[in-house]
Design an enzyme around this catalytic site. Structure first.
Site, short mmCIF file in Angstrom:
data_model
loop_
_atom_site.label_atom_id
_atom_site.label_comp_id
_atom_site.label_asym_id
_atom_site.label_seq_id
_atom_site.Cartn_x
_atom_site.Cartn_y
_atom_site.Cartn_z
N GLU A 184 -4.32 0.95 2.57
CA GLU A 184 -3.07 0.93 3.10
C GLU A 184 -2.26 1.74 2.28
O GLU A 184 -1.19 1.32 1.30
CB GLU A 184 -2.52 -0.35 3.13
N GLU A 215 -8.76 -5.32 8.54
CA GLU A 215 -7.77 -6.80 8.25
C GLU A 215 -7.19 -7.18 9.45
O GLU A 215 -6.27 -6.29 10.06
CB GLU A 215 -6.90 -6.52 6.94
C1 GCO Z 1 -2.81 -5.73 3.07
C2 GCO Z 1 -3.35 -6.35 2.22
C3 GCO Z 1 -3.64 -7.58 1.78
C4 GCO Z 1 -2.68 -8.61 2.12
C5 GCO Z 1 -2.54 -8.94 3.73
C6 GCO Z 1 -1.46 -9.71 3.97
O1 GCO Z 1 -3.76 -4.65 2.90
O2 GCO Z 1 -1.70 -5.65 3.38
O3 GCO Z 1 -4.60 -5.62 2.13
O4 GCO Z 1 -3.80 -7.42 0.59
O5 GCO Z 1 -3.00 -9.63 1.55
O6 GCO Z 1 -2.30 -7.77 4.28
O7 GCO Z 1 -0.31 -9.50 3.68
#
Ligand code: GCO
Length: 479
Positions: free
Chosen positions: A183, A377
């Site tokens: 990200e 994710e």
């Molecule tokens: C993300 C993050 C995670 C967060 C999840 C929830 O990549 O945004 O990789 O670390 O914890 O998205 O907010």
């Protein structure tokens, strides 16, 4: 892998079986975590400080002053955590490497004791039949590099490629799948524009420089990994499904174009087409000269990749609203309003709309074709803990969220999207960045006082999904 899916299952010779959704053979079922969010052991075995150590110690930045000093103590409990993964039947585990464990000064000598931990973890995973998927950067930049400008300077991109090589040299004989960044949108805009994340800077120029140096770091690292022999190389983005609130309104459509540019195309176009979108070059030029984007950089960023990781939580709706101030995390978005969530939201206030995921995957498939995707994710924050009477964690809403999003993935596959796997966020409740430990995304509950882990009902449900390689037709909340 061909994306064949079935929507009916039949028990051979048995009574008519309820229809369910089956995923393609070989679909990868996994769970994800990140180093700073779970490891703890912040000062052990030569680890240097990261920007998150500094940020979490800065008063007012993280909920209740929480830090990742101990987190889930995964550094010491990784064997038990791998045992939990085995119980769930995970085929794959996505974790990130802490750069300051491996190179405490960012660009300085390699700390072999730091790499030893990932070596042990990798062996433990493989010994249990779980495929490791490594992310090289999930936001814990070495503080020394931040002191020299962080992602606003080119040297950080170069140091990232060197660090990637040092990790590959140690784990490359066993790890097949390498993700460069997680990200970069968050690293750049939350880190340098809104300042909600480390390093907590509020400056659009820095944010746009960070966008470029993150992408450049990805390209340099991808090339270095490829040269070293890495099999599968990817990057994980959090592309947003951006829609105009009024689909008929030209002004809303233009608002959506700008936000889509800032959140999606500014990353995807150079990665897949080798050039920044013309409208985003103009947009950035309102803030800064573009001297940091050097001749040849876009070609480096355009390094071939084998998989695109997609993190998805919630869609975005925007409309034109004259007089609206810019959202800090979307520099140059004045005159654009972000719709407040409507309908059901999770505990972190994010709107639940699984169809947004199908839409997003289809769009990526259409505009950036030819690269397989993985959901790296997807998940939801809900607060439930163990019921004192039963010891169970009845997180029904999370099961509904996951079920809905898996159906959305299945829909996308049915429509021809080459989606190869799904990683739930997250294996464990953990340090949720600016929210500290207040928001729980895990399918496994963590008691932060005792470090006891309890699989929530969602974990047991996910185990069954993995076993049958799909969803059954019951509503997820039944029985
Ligand atoms: C993300 C993050 C995670 C967060 C999840 C929830 O990549 O945004 O990789 O670390 O914890 O998205 O907010």
């Amino acid at each position: 892998m061909t994306a064949t899916v079935t929507s009916e299952t039949a028990e051979p010779g048995g009574a008519p079986q309820s229809s369910g959704l089956t995923f393609p053979d070989g679909f990868v079922w996994g769970a994800a975590t990140a180093s700073y969010q779970i490891e703890g052991a912040a000062r052990e075995d030569g680890r240097g400080p990261s920007i998150w150590d500094t940020f979490s110690r800065t008063p007012g930045k993280v909920f209740a002053g929480h830090t990742g000093d101990v987190a889930c103590d995964h550094y010491h409990r990784y064997r038990d955590d791998v045992a939990l993964m085995v119980e769930l039947g995970l085929a794959s585990y996505r974790f990130s490497i802490s750069w300051p464990r491996v190179r405490p000064d960012g660009a300085g000598p390699v700390n072999h004791r730091g790499l030893d931990f990932y070596d042990r973890l990798t062996d433990e995973l493989i010994g249990n039949g779980i495929d490791p998927v490594v992310t090289l950067y999930h936001w814990d930049l070495p503080q020394t590099l931040q002191d020299r400008g962080g992602w606003t300077v080119r040297e950080t991109a170069e140091a990232f490629a060197e660090y990637a090589q040092s990790v590959y040299a140690r784990l490359g004989d066993r790890v097949r799948t390498w993700t460069t960044l997680n990200e970069p949108w968050c690293s750049a805009y939350l880190g340098y524009a809104s300042g909600v994340h480390a390093p907590g800077i509020q400056d659009p120029v820095s944010a746009f420089k960070a966008v470029h140096h993150l992408l450049l770091g990805h390209g340099l690292a991808a090339r270095a990994l490829r040269d070293a022999g890495a099999q599968t190389i990817g990057i994980t983005l959090n592309p947003s499904s951006v829609l105009p609130l009024d689909q008929e309104s030209a002004a809303d459509q233009d608002a959506a174009r700008i936000i889509d540019g800032l959140q999606n195309r500014i990353f995807l176009d150079p990665l897949f087409h080798g050039r920044y979108p013309a409208d985003m070059l103009e947009h950035m030029a309102r803030f800064t000269d573009l001297a940091h984007i050097r001749e040849g950089d876009e070609a480096i960023i355009n390094a071939p990749i084998d998989v695109l990781g997609v993190n998805f939580y919630t869609p975005t709706y925007v409309s034109a609203k004259p007089g609206q101030a810019a959202a800090l995390d979307n520099p140059g978005s004045e005159g654009i309003a972000f719709r407040k969530p409507v309908g059901p939201v999770t505990d972190i206030g994010w709107q639940i709309e699984p169809a947004g995921l199908t839409r997003l995957l289809e769009r990526l498939h259409k505009d950036y074709p030819g690269t397989p995707m993985m959901i790296t994710e997807n998940g939801a924050a809900y607060p439930e803990g163990p019921d004192p009477a039963t010891g169970r964690v009845p997180d029904t809403a999370r099961i509904e969220y996951l079920d809905g999003h898996l159906r959305a993935c299945h829909d996308a596959i049915s429509r021809g999207v080459d989606l190869r796997g799904y990683f739930v966020w997250s294996l464990l409740d953990n340090f949720e960045w600016a929210e500290g430990y207040a928001k729980r995304f895990g399918v496994v509950h963590v008691d932060y006082t005792t470090q006891e882990r309890v699989p929530k009902d969602s974990a047991l449900w996910y185990r069954d999904v993995i076993r049958r390689n799909g969803l059954d037709d019951r509503s997820p909340t039944e029985g």
